[in-house]
Scaffold this motif. Structure first.
Motif, PDB file in Angstrom:
ATOM      1  N   UNK A   1      -9.802  -3.087 -25.234  1.00 46.94           N
ATOM      2  CA  UNK A   1      -8.525  -3.561 -25.750  1.00 46.94           C
ATOM      3  C   UNK A   1      -8.698  -4.169 -27.116  1.00 46.94           C
ATOM      4  N   UNK A   2      -7.587  -4.209 -27.821  1.00 50.85           N
ATOM      5  CA  UNK A   2      -7.595  -4.752 -29.164  1.00 50.85           C
ATOM      6  C   UNK A   2      -6.386  -5.649 -29.321  1.00 50.85           C
ATOM      7  N   UNK A   3      -6.593  -6.822 -29.901  1.00 50.48           N
ATOM      8  CA  UNK A   3      -5.481  -7.689 -30.244  1.00 50.48           C
ATOM      9  C   UNK A   3      -5.327  -7.676 -31.756  1.00 50.48           C
ATOM     10  N   UNK A   4      -4.096  -7.579 -32.205  1.00 50.10           N
ATOM     11  CA  UNK A   4      -3.814  -7.465 -33.634  1.00 50.10           C
ATOM     12  C   UNK A   4      -2.922  -8.612 -34.082  1.00 50.10           C
ATOM     13  N   UNK A   5      -3.204  -9.085 -35.274  1.00 52.69           N
ATOM     14  CA  UNK A   5      -2.399 -10.177 -35.820  1.00 52.69           C
ATOM     15  C   UNK A   5      -2.173  -9.941 -37.298  1.00 52.69           C
ATOM     16  N   UNK A   6      -0.919  -9.807 -37.695  1.00 47.37           N
ATOM     17  CA  UNK A   6      -0.565  -9.602 -39.082  1.00 47.37           C
ATOM     18  C   UNK A   6      -0.372 -10.939 -39.794  1.00 47.37           C
ATOM     19  N   UNK A   7      -0.596 -10.923 -41.086  1.00 44.62           N
ATOM     20  CA  UNK A   7      -0.321 -12.080 -41.927  1.00 44.62           C
ATOM     21  C   UNK A   7      -0.032 -11.598 -43.334  1.00 44.62           C
ATOM     22  N   UNK A   8       0.507 -12.501 -44.143  1.00 41.26           N
ATOM     23  CA  UNK A   8       0.749 -12.173 -45.541  1.00 41.26           C
ATOM     24  C   UNK A   8       2.201 -11.940 -45.894  1.00 41.26           C
ATOM     25  N   UNK A   9       3.075 -11.971 -44.898  1.00 38.17           N
ATOM     26  CA  UNK A   9       4.487 -11.791 -45.190  1.00 38.17           C
ATOM     27  C   UNK A   9       5.070 -13.020 -45.859  1.00 38.17           C
ATOM     28  N   UNK A  10       6.347 -12.914 -46.238  1.00 25.79           N
ATOM     29  CA  UNK A  10       7.020 -14.031 -46.859  1.00 25.79           C
ATOM     30  C   UNK A  10       8.140 -13.559 -47.751  1.00 25.79           C
ATOM     31  N   UNK A  11       8.604 -14.454 -48.591  1.00 25.90           N
ATOM     32  CA  UNK A  11       9.686 -14.148 -49.518  1.00 25.90           C
ATOM     33  C   UNK A  11       9.093 -13.754 -50.870  1.00 25.90           C
ATOM     34  N   UNK A  12       9.475 -12.599 -51.360  1.00 26.96           N
ATOM     35  CA  UNK A  12       8.968 -12.114 -52.638  1.00 26.96           C
ATOM     36  C   UNK A  12      10.149 -11.679 -53.491  1.00 26.96           C
ATOM     37  N   UNK A  13       9.892 -11.472 -54.760  1.00 24.92           N
ATOM     38  CA  UNK A  13      10.938 -11.054 -55.683  1.00 24.92           C
ATOM     39  C   UNK A  13      10.854  -9.565 -55.941  1.00 24.92           C
ATOM     40  N   UNK A  86       8.035  -3.942 -55.119  1.00 20.05           N
ATOM     41  CA  UNK A  86       8.888  -4.126 -53.951  1.00 20.05           C
ATOM     42  C   UNK A  86      10.364  -4.199 -54.346  1.00 20.05           C
ATOM     43  N   UNK A  87      11.204  -3.675 -53.482  1.00 14.99           N
ATOM     44  CA  UNK A  87      12.652  -3.689 -53.665  1.00 14.99           C
ATOM     45  C   UNK A  87      13.301  -4.308 -52.430  1.00 14.99           C
ATOM     46  N   UNK A  88      14.577  -4.671 -52.507  1.00 17.05           N
ATOM     47  CA  UNK A  88      15.245  -5.224 -51.324  1.00 17.05           C
ATOM     48  C   UNK A  88      15.206  -4.281 -50.122  1.00 17.05           C
ATOM     49  N   UNK A  89      15.110  -2.980 -50.382  1.00 20.21           N
ATOM     50  CA  UNK A  89      15.032  -2.016 -49.278  1.00 20.21           C
ATOM     51  C   UNK A  89      13.712  -2.115 -48.510  1.00 20.21           C
ATOM     52  N   UNK A  90      12.758  -2.818 -49.045  1.00 21.48           N
ATOM     53  CA  UNK A  90      11.487  -3.037 -48.341  1.00 21.48           C
ATOM     54  C   UNK A  90      11.545  -4.228 -47.402  1.00 21.48           C
ATOM     55  N   UNK A 114       3.962  -8.738 -35.756  1.00 24.53           N
ATOM     56  CA  UNK A 114       4.735  -8.486 -36.961  1.00 24.53           C
ATOM     57  C   UNK A 114       4.765  -9.656 -37.914  1.00 24.53           C
ATOM     58  N   UNK A 115       4.987  -9.335 -39.172  1.00 21.41           N
ATOM     59  CA  UNK A 115       5.149 -10.354 -40.202  1.00 21.41           C
ATOM     60  C   UNK A 115       6.353  -9.967 -41.059  1.00 21.41           C
ATOM     61  N   UNK A 116       7.209 -10.922 -41.322  1.00 23.94           N
ATOM     62  CA  UNK A 116       8.449 -10.655 -42.052  1.00 23.94           C
ATOM     63  C   UNK A 116       8.190 -10.634 -43.553  1.00 23.94           C
ATOM     64  N   UNK A 117       8.696  -9.603 -44.202  1.00 21.33           N
ATOM     65  CA  UNK A 117       8.701  -9.534 -45.660  1.00 21.33           C
ATOM     66  C   UNK A 117      10.157  -9.464 -46.103  1.00 21.33           C
ATOM     67  N   UNK A 118      10.532 -10.384 -46.950  1.00 18.92           N
ATOM     68  CA  UNK A 118      11.895 -10.414 -47.476  1.00 18.92           C
ATOM     69  C   UNK A 118      11.824 -10.325 -48.992  1.00 18.92           C
ATOM     70  N   UNK A 119      12.513  -9.326 -49.544  1.00 19.31           N
ATOM     71  CA  UNK A 119      12.496  -9.111 -50.980  1.00 19.31           C
ATOM     72  C   UNK A 119      13.855  -9.530 -51.539  1.00 19.31           C
ATOM     73  N   UNK A 120      13.844 -10.501 -52.410  1.00 22.95           N
ATOM     74  CA  UNK A 120      15.076 -11.017 -52.984  1.00 22.95           C
ATOM     75  C   UNK A 120      15.275 -10.451 -54.383  1.00 22.95           C
ATOM     76  N   UNK A 121      16.521 -10.223 -54.713  1.00 25.58           N
ATOM     77  CA  UNK A 121      16.848  -9.666 -56.045  1.00 25.58           C
ATOM     78  C   UNK A 121      17.220 -10.761 -57.027  1.00 25.58           C
TER      79      UNK A 121
END
Length: 121
Positions: A1-13, A86-90, A114-121
């Motif tokens: 078995x494998x356990x996975x953990x994402x990181x690095x998401x956040x709010x970007x422009x 990155x664009x808001x569609x990402x 999962x890790x949330x990525x939010x792209x702001x315009x």
């Protein structure tokens, strides 16, 4: 078995770059094909990148080809997704996934939260 953990998401422009990381815990990471997916609100989960055991075979859909790059470090049990321009569609939740396979799998058995990525315009 494998356990996975994402990181690095956040709010970007818009126009920013971001690298996501996926840490795998478990044995024999080098036996697993890895992939990155994302799921935007109200949409299906879609493949962004997939990579074979040693990275010799990679798949990218046309929608991100040339803009997203996947890599892996088998010595550290890590996978990465470098995202450029990155664009808001990402904006989405980004997941890493794995399957024990010598070939490029069409489905995956192990998923991170999962890790949330939010792209702001």
């Amino acid at each position: 078995q494998l356990q996975l953990r994402e990181s690095g998401g956040g709010l970007v422009r818009v126009g920013d770059s971001r690298t996501l990381s996926c840490a795998a815990s478990g044995r024999f990471y080098y036996r697993y094909a890895m992939a990155w997916f994302r799921q935007a609100a109200g949409e299906a989960r879609t493949l962004l990148a997939a990579m074979s055991l040693r990275g010799g075979n990679q798949i990218y859909p046309d929608s991100v080809k040339g803009r997203f790059t996947m890599s892996r470090d088998n010595a550290r049990n890590m996978a990465y997704l470098k995202m450029n321009n990155l664009t808001p569609e990402d904006t989405a939740v980004y997941y890493c996934a794995a399957r024990e396979s010598e070939d490029m799998p069409t489905s995956y058995d192990y998923w991170g939260q999962g890790t949330q990525v939010t792209v702001s315009s």
